[in-house]
Scaffold this active site. Sequence first.
Site, short mmCIF file in Angstrom:
data_model
loop_
_atom_site.label_atom_id
_atom_site.label_comp_id
_atom_site.label_asym_id
_atom_site.label_seq_id
_atom_site.Cartn_x
_atom_site.Cartn_y
_atom_site.Cartn_z
CG HIS A 167 -1.98 -1.05 1.16
ND1 HIS A 167 -3.31 -0.76 0.98
CD2 HIS A 167 -1.91 -2.40 1.20
CE1 HIS A 167 -4.01 -1.89 0.93
NE2 HIS A 167 -3.18 -2.89 1.07
CG ASP A 376 0.21 9.31 0.99
OD1 ASP A 376 0.10 8.08 1.16
OD2 ASP A 376 -0.50 10.15 1.59
P1 ADP Z 1 -2.92 6.51 5.29
O1 ADP Z 1 -3.29 5.20 4.72
O2 ADP Z 1 -1.47 6.84 5.22
O3 ADP Z 1 -3.47 6.76 6.64
P2 ADP Z 1 -4.87 7.54 3.37
O4 ADP Z 1 -5.23 8.95 3.06
O5 ADP Z 1 -4.62 6.67 2.20
O6 ADP Z 1 -3.62 7.61 4.35
O7 ADP Z 1 -6.03 6.83 4.19
C1 ADP Z 1 -6.49 7.35 5.41
C2 ADP Z 1 -7.85 6.75 5.72
O8 ADP Z 1 -8.11 6.93 7.12
C3 ADP Z 1 -8.97 7.42 4.96
O9 ADP Z 1 -9.89 6.46 4.55
C4 ADP Z 1 -9.58 8.36 5.98
O10 ADP Z 1 -10.96 8.57 5.81
C5 ADP Z 1 -9.34 7.62 7.28
N1 ADP Z 1 -9.22 8.62 8.37
C6 ADP Z 1 -8.45 9.70 8.38
N2 ADP Z 1 -8.61 10.43 9.50
C7 ADP Z 1 -9.52 9.78 10.21
C8 ADP Z 1 -10.13 10.03 11.47
N3 ADP Z 1 -9.82 11.08 12.23
N4 ADP Z 1 -11.00 9.13 11.90
C9 ADP Z 1 -11.31 8.04 11.15
N5 ADP Z 1 -10.77 7.76 9.96
C10 ADP Z 1 -9.90 8.61 9.50
C1 G6P Z 2 -1.14 3.06 6.18
C2 G6P Z 2 -0.51 1.70 6.03
C3 G6P Z 2 -1.39 0.64 6.66
C4 G6P Z 2 -1.69 1.00 8.10
C5 G6P Z 2 -2.28 2.40 8.18
C6 G6P Z 2 -2.53 2.85 9.62
O1 G6P Z 2 -2.33 3.05 5.49
O2 G6P Z 2 -0.31 1.43 4.64
O3 G6P Z 2 -0.76 -0.62 6.62
O4 G6P Z 2 -2.59 0.07 8.68
O5 G6P Z 2 -1.40 3.32 7.56
O6 G6P Z 2 -1.39 2.72 10.39
P1 G6P Z 2 -1.32 1.78 11.68
O7 G6P Z 2 0.12 1.71 12.02
O8 G6P Z 2 -2.17 2.48 12.69
O9 G6P Z 2 -1.90 0.44 11.30
#
Ligand code: ADP
Ligand code: G6P
Length: 477
Positions: A167, A376
């Site tokens: 991812h 990202d």
């Molecule tokens: P990452 O995977 O690095 O966290 P992404 O932008 O690809 O970044 O995905 C983040 C996901 O987490 C999104 O689906 C978003 O809606 C969710 N998210 C972000 N902030 C919150 C929050 N405060 N509470 C719940 N879900 C969240």
């Molecule tokens: C990114 C990574 C995921 C991970 C998520 C949240 O989306 O690609 O593998 O689950 O961040 O991070 P955490 O460490 O809380 O699982």
Amino acid sequence: MSAKSSLVVVANRLPVDRVTGPDGSVTWRRSPGGLVTAMQPVLSTQRGTWIGWLGDTSPHGAPAPEPFQLEDFRLRPVPLTSEEVTRYYEGFSNSSLWPLYHDAVEPALFKRRWWDAYQRVNQRFAEAAAEEAADGATVWVQDYQLQLVPDLLRQMRPDLRIGFFLHIPFPPFELFMQLPRRAEVMRGLLGADLVGFQRPLGTRNFVNLARHVLDLKTHGNTVLLEDGRKVVADAFPISIDVAEIERLAQSAEVQARAKQIRTDLGDPKTLILGVDRLDYTKGIERRFKAFRELLSEGRLSVPDTVMVQVATPSRERVEHYQSLRNKVEREVGRINGEYGQVGVPAVHYLHQSYNRAELTALYCAADVMVVTPLRDGMNLVAKEYVAARIDDRGTLVLSEFAGAIDELRQAFACNPHDLDGLKQTLLRAVRAPEAEVRRRMRMMRRHLRAHDVERWAASFLTALGGDNHTQLQNSRF
Ligand code: ADP
Ligand code: G6P
């Protein structure tokens, strides 16, 4: 009905975290991040088994919690001791691999004992998958925490079709070569039949490394192993459940909440929004700096313009994250101290988790969304914002270093390292004429509707084994 599944997803995290209260009561909370957002709709449709960690710690040697049913799929928890959380999750996964794979925007740290735990935990996940998978099943392993699982699983269950999807970005040769256990990691990944990346560049880096680290022959995107087996690498840009976000955005509750948010913020002319896990790859400090300078130069002003930054708590025991939090909070204090007014802060900073309806209301309430990662894999928040804009309004400022830029071409692209450029882009997005705003948003929405997460999963599973996939669509575990 057998408990064995014809589709097994293996990911570090289950889609829910178990939260045990001081009185011993147990509640469930959706776990954060893009992986869960993407995989949850896939497994609901396919009715498979999801293997992962519940986000808490278990005493050493304690029995694993029993598998259980959540909505349409089965969850099989894998326990981690607190030492494993420190070494495998916070250590090798999030202090070595995460920074290294994100252009080393913070230095990657390596400790030998972290590697031992990474191997041990990967073995445990592989064993759980071997137990859950039916004969000839498809096992889909997810992300950087579990790169050894494909090979470990193949040794136990050569009958399986094994896919792996990363991812996050896959780094170029110059960075990957820093990894002390680079050959083992490559061997682990090559246990899969298909290795998927977000972008074509990840595929190229991987094939290149198979040649240089392991001296393997390659042909296009295919790696040839010594025993004649072939491993295919390819790009599968991940997406979101567009229909779900649209449904939320259309609901009367979310629309009312979006209005309320704007009222609570004093009905600003321009609401700038950021939503991120509080992670140093997301460029949160860069966007604050750009905003502060625009306020100080008088090109933006409070209360006409206010910013809301949701910063979901993440990996809070890892040092880089603690220092990031300090820096971000200091900067918020500084901006509000210098430019806020009584009752009208310039930046509303929310270090909290929100449910999807509240996030969608924020997306609908915003005028400009700023997504400025330094690196990202994809960035699903940018896609969620676009999907939520059923009114075709709102502009998106999007970093050239997010995978999403390949698809969201009508966003206002920025280089977050170039502060003056970022400021210019932010102003263009704030001042864009309505017709241009609508045209851009319409085109991005059209693209997303045709490229949602269901299509992403179908294309990966088809590439992994076409016939198997068709059977899967009709099967139940
Ligand atoms: P990452 O995977 O690095 O966290 P992404 O932008 O690809 O970044 O995905 C983040 C996901 O987490 C999104 O689906 C978003 O809606 C969710 N998210 C972000 N902030 C919150 C929050 N405060 N509470 C719940 N879900 C969240
Ligand atoms: C990114 C990574 C995921 C991970 C998520 C949240 O989306 O690609 O593998 O689950 O961040 O991070 P955490 O460490 O809380 O699982």
